[in-house]
Motif scaffolding. Sequence first.
Motif, short mmCIF file in Angstrom:
data_model
loop_
_atom_site.label_atom_id
_atom_site.label_comp_id
_atom_site.label_asym_id
_atom_site.label_seq_id
_atom_site.Cartn_x
_atom_site.Cartn_y
_atom_site.Cartn_z
N PHE A 48 -79.47 18.44 1.80
CA PHE A 48 -80.80 18.36 1.20
C PHE A 48 -81.15 16.89 1.01
N ARG A 49 -82.34 16.48 1.45
CA ARG A 49 -82.76 15.09 1.32
C ARG A 49 -84.19 15.02 0.82
N ARG A 50 -84.48 13.96 0.05
CA ARG A 50 -85.84 13.70 -0.44
C ARG A 50 -86.26 12.31 -0.04
N ARG A 51 -87.55 12.18 0.25
CA ARG A 51 -88.15 10.86 0.49
C ARG A 51 -89.49 10.89 -0.23
N ARG B 201 -92.06 12.40 -2.47
CA ARG B 201 -92.31 13.79 -2.84
C ARG B 201 -91.89 14.76 -1.74
N GLU C 251 -89.51 16.70 0.73
CA GLU C 251 -88.12 17.11 0.67
C GLU C 251 -87.83 18.10 1.78
N GLY C 252 -86.56 18.17 2.16
CA GLY C 252 -86.17 19.10 3.22
C GLY C 252 -84.68 19.01 3.47
#
Length: 98
Positions: free
Chosen positions: A65-68, A70, A72-73
Motif C-alpha cells: 500500500f502506498r500514498r502520494r 491524497r 493512494e493505491g
Amino acid sequence: MDTRLYQVIKRPIITEKGLGVKETQHTVVFEVASDATKTEIKEAVQRVFKVKVDHVRTANFHGKFRRRGRAEGFRSDWKKAYVRLAEGEKMIEYADNI
C-alpha cells in the motif's frame, strides 16, 4: 522462437543482494511473470541465454500500500526467480559495470 520465453523473463534484478548471490552461489536473479512456473523459467533461461540450469527457486511478493499526497493505491504483485546455473557453466553477464 517461442514468444512466451520472452514474456516469462521480465528483467534481471540488479541489487546488492542479487549481485552477492551471483558471485557466491553461481545464481542469477530475475523478475518473472507472475503466472510462470519453475519449469517455464528454467526452459526460458536455458534457451534465451544458452546455459544449463541446475534448479530454480521462486518467491512471490505482494504489492504494498502506498500514498502520494491524497492519492493512494497498491503496487503490483510480482514474482522473483533465483536461477542456479549448472556446475561449469559460464555466468550470465548483465551487471559488470556497476
